[in-house]
Scaffold this motif. Structure first.
Motif, PDB file in Angstrom:
ATOM      1  N   UNK A 137      -2.680 -18.293 -36.290  1.00  0.00           N
ATOM      2  CA  UNK A 137      -2.593 -19.722 -36.594  1.00  0.00           C
ATOM      3  C   UNK A 137      -1.701 -20.410 -35.573  1.00  0.00           C
ATOM      4  N   UNK A 138      -2.087 -21.620 -35.196  1.00  0.00           N
ATOM      5  CA  UNK A 138      -1.208 -22.452 -34.384  1.00  0.00           C
ATOM      6  C   UNK A 138      -0.049 -22.892 -35.264  1.00  0.00           C
ATOM      7  N   UNK A 139       1.164 -22.660 -34.801  1.00  0.00           N
ATOM      8  CA  UNK A 139       2.347 -22.987 -35.580  1.00  0.00           C
ATOM      9  C   UNK A 139       3.341 -23.743 -34.711  1.00  0.00           C
ATOM     10  N   UNK A 140       4.392 -24.232 -35.354  1.00  0.00           N
ATOM     11  CA  UNK A 140       5.495 -24.865 -34.633  1.00  0.00           C
ATOM     12  C   UNK A 140       6.635 -23.869 -34.469  1.00  0.00           C
ATOM     13  N   UNK A 141       6.969 -23.562 -33.207  1.00  0.00           N
ATOM     14  CA  UNK A 141       8.151 -22.758 -32.915  1.00  0.00           C
ATOM     15  C   UNK A 141       9.321 -23.717 -32.773  1.00  0.00           C
ATOM     16  N   UNK A 142      10.385 -23.481 -33.542  1.00  0.00           N
ATOM     17  CA  UNK A 142      11.456 -24.475 -33.669  1.00  0.00           C
ATOM     18  C   UNK A 142      12.062 -24.904 -32.336  1.00  0.00           C
ATOM     19  N   UNK A 143      12.442 -23.918 -31.492  1.00  0.00           N
ATOM     20  CA  UNK A 143      13.192 -24.282 -30.284  1.00  0.00           C
ATOM     21  C   UNK A 143      12.964 -23.238 -29.199  1.00  0.00           C
ATOM     22  N   UNK A 144      12.565 -23.706 -28.028  1.00  0.00           N
ATOM     23  CA  UNK A 144      12.409 -22.858 -26.845  1.00  0.00           C
ATOM     24  C   UNK A 144      13.210 -23.500 -25.707  1.00  0.00           C
ATOM     25  N   UNK A 145      14.018 -22.694 -25.046  1.00  0.00           N
ATOM     26  CA  UNK A 145      14.824 -23.210 -23.928  1.00  0.00           C
ATOM     27  C   UNK A 145      14.409 -22.525 -22.632  1.00  0.00           C
ATOM     28  N   UNK A 146      14.229 -23.334 -21.576  1.00  0.00           N
ATOM     29  CA  UNK A 146      13.868 -22.808 -20.257  1.00  0.00           C
ATOM     30  C   UNK A 146      14.848 -23.335 -19.218  1.00  0.00           C
TER      31      UNK A 146
END
Length: 206
Positions: A137-146
């Motif tokens: 399922x397409x979901x929301x990942x809370x926080x990604x930092x690059x």
């Protein structure tokens, strides 16, 4: 400053299912309308040029990406694998900043950039198992930092007249900071963003 309005309406899913009388029936599920108005994406950039052909730039901004029709509504059943829809997806928001230094030569240019990106509610397909069935399922990942660094160049008339070359090397450290649905991924590499990327292009003008 970019202003956006987004609306998803008339969303539904229909599926043919077997009934106890061995006849097929059509099940339909309708979804509530959703909208978001005046999503604001500001960006500010400044630059300073010096007499020795250096240009220094700084930029900061925010951007939105709203979920697509496929991400919101598409469901696929392939054998034992099931891809389910998610009509409650939130839009992605990105806060980014960049520092750049460029040096111009008679026949070329060098560029170095430091960048940072904080991506919230990232739209990403995650897999899990429900009652022994593999579910995606397409979901929301809370926080990604690059965080990363790019070195790029371009040069004309390399060795012979008419031969141009340009390329770049980028190191990007993308990590999942928070993922409420799959906490085991926190602190791990965010899929789809390689640590190293490189390009090289040669063009000859006869």
């Amino acid at each position: 400053l970019r202003l956006e309005a987004w609306k998803a309406f008339g969303g539904s899913n229909s599926a043919v299912v077997a009934t106890t009388s061995t006849l097929n029936s059509l099940n339909s599920v309708s979804y509530a309308n959703r909208s978001q108005t005046l999503a604001m994406s500001p960006k500010l950039a400044i630059q300073k040029a010096t007499d020795d052909n250096w240009i220094y730039k700084a930029a900061i901004g925010r951007a939105y990406r709203f979920p697509t029709v496929t991400e919101l509504f598409q469901s696929i059943n392939t054998g034992s694998a099931l891809t389910i829809n998610n009509p409650a997806l939130k839009p992605e928001t990105t806060n980014s900043s960049e520092l750049t230094a460029e040096k111009t030569f008679d026949a070329g240019q060098l560029r170095m950039s430091l960048f940072n990106e904080n991506l919230h509610n990232a739209l990403y397909s995650q897999r899990t198992t429900v009652d022994g069935v593999a579910v995606s399922a397409i979901t929301n990942v809370d926080h990604v930092r690059t965080n990363g660094l790019t070195f790029a160049f371009q040069h004309t008339d390399v060795l012979i007249k008419g031969l141009d070359m340009n390329g770049s090397v980028t190191y990007a450290r993308a990590r999942t900071v928070k993922n409420s649905l799959v906490p085991a991924t926190e602190g791990k590499v965010y899929p789809g963003v390689p640590d190293w990327r490189a390009t090289w292009v040669g063009t000859y003008h006869p």
